[in-house]
Design an enzyme around this catalytic site. Structure first.
Site, mmCIF file in Angstrom:
data_model
loop_
_atom_site.group_PDB
_atom_site.id
_atom_site.type_symbol
_atom_site.label_atom_id
_atom_site.label_comp_id
_atom_site.label_asym_id
_atom_site.label_seq_id
_atom_site.Cartn_x
_atom_site.Cartn_y
_atom_site.Cartn_z
ATOM 1 N N HIS A 15 19.711 -1.559 38.934
ATOM 2 C CA HIS A 15 18.363 -1.831 39.437
ATOM 3 C C HIS A 15 17.400 -0.717 39.022
ATOM 4 C CE1 HIS A 15 19.218 -5.212 42.276
ATOM 5 N NE2 HIS A 15 20.447 -4.712 42.182
ATOM 6 N N LYS A 19 16.430 3.093 33.384
ATOM 7 C CA LYS A 19 17.557 2.704 32.537
ATOM 8 C C LYS A 19 17.272 1.371 31.853
ATOM 9 C CE LYS A 19 21.178 4.875 35.329
ATOM 10 N NZ LYS A 19 22.341 4.661 36.188
ATOM 11 N N ASP A 75 27.765 4.930 34.489
ATOM 12 C CA ASP A 75 27.980 5.812 35.628
ATOM 13 C C ASP A 75 27.888 7.227 35.085
ATOM 14 O OD1 ASP A 75 28.376 5.930 38.432
ATOM 15 O OD2 ASP A 75 30.384 6.727 38.091
ATOM 16 N N ARG A 187 23.592 10.981 28.348
ATOM 17 C CA ARG A 187 23.198 9.565 28.279
ATOM 18 C C ARG A 187 22.826 9.193 26.851
ATOM 19 N NH1 ARG A 187 20.440 10.027 32.149
ATOM 20 N NH2 ARG A 187 21.966 9.422 33.684
#
Ligand code: IMP
Length: 201
Positions: A15, A19, A75, A187
């Site tokens: 959500h 991202k 994650d 990331r």
């Protein structure tokens, strides 16, 4: 060429607006539409696994079961060596409810002080999983090494960025532009690995 390149819609089991935007920028030029957990009313399952890989797979596989589409999840967290890898998969939870990362960063610092730890090395870890119907979940991991500094420095970024100084730099992630951070971040690296493998010719 991988089978999922025929699929037109991918789902991000998150959500988190940041991202979602980041991934949309990557998928749109490849003709793929991205739906988020919010778009299709997907509940995020409780993160009950003990590893980043386990928790990411739990989310992407639950989304795949609900939609029958190619689903991605991630994650991530901060792993401090002298704290045996904590806060690790509990990085968000250390900030309490409502989230207060000032408190979480202080907790890391105080635990290191209490141990008299000379070693302040740490790494950010990000795991991205891709779950495609009928196939094994594919796992991509990115890491960035650095150290915990105190006091916190900088206003950019989020989470633990103000206390994380990547190796070879004299500024924290919170003192860098988002582009600079992304060029070396966990990331950024996990995304790079995912793109290289999923979209190879
Ligand atoms: P999740 O992967 O969305 O569950 O987030 C895990 C938590 O790890 C975040 O809430 C942050 O506390 C921390 N974290 C993950 N990546 C970063 C980062 O790039 N900077 C700062 N904190 C991060």
């Amino acid at each position: 060429m991988k089978q999922q390149q025929n699929a037109k819609t991918w789902v991000l089991a998150s959500h988190n607006r940041g991202k979602i935007r980041e991934l949309e920028d990557i998928l749109a030029p490849r003709g793929l539409e991205l739906k988020s957990a919010a778009d299709i009313n997907l509940d995020e399952p409780e993160e009950t696994e003990s590893t980043f890989e386990g928790n990411a797979a739990l989310k992407s596989e639950a989304a795949r079961a609900a939609t029958g589409l190619v689903c991605l999840a991630d994650d991530s967290g901060l792993s401090v060596d002298a704290l045996d890898g904590d806060p690790g998969i509990y990085s968000a939870r250390w900030a309490g409810e409502p989230r207060d990362f000032g408190r979480a960063m202080k907790r890391v610092h105080e635990k290191l002080e209490a141990l008299g730890a000379a070693d302040r090395t740490a790494r950010f870890v990000c795991v991205i999983t891709v779950s495609e119907p009928g196939q094994e979940t594919r796992v991509y991991r990115g890491e960035v090494e650095g150290e915990i500094v105190w006091p916190p420095r900088g206003d950019a970024g989020f989470g633990y960025d103000p206390v994380f100084q990547p190796k070879g730099h004299d500024r924290t992630f919170a003192q860098m532009s988002s582009e600079e951070k992304k060029s070396m971040s966990h990331r950024g690296r996990a995304l790079e690995a995912m793109i290289a493998a999923e979209f190879k010719a």
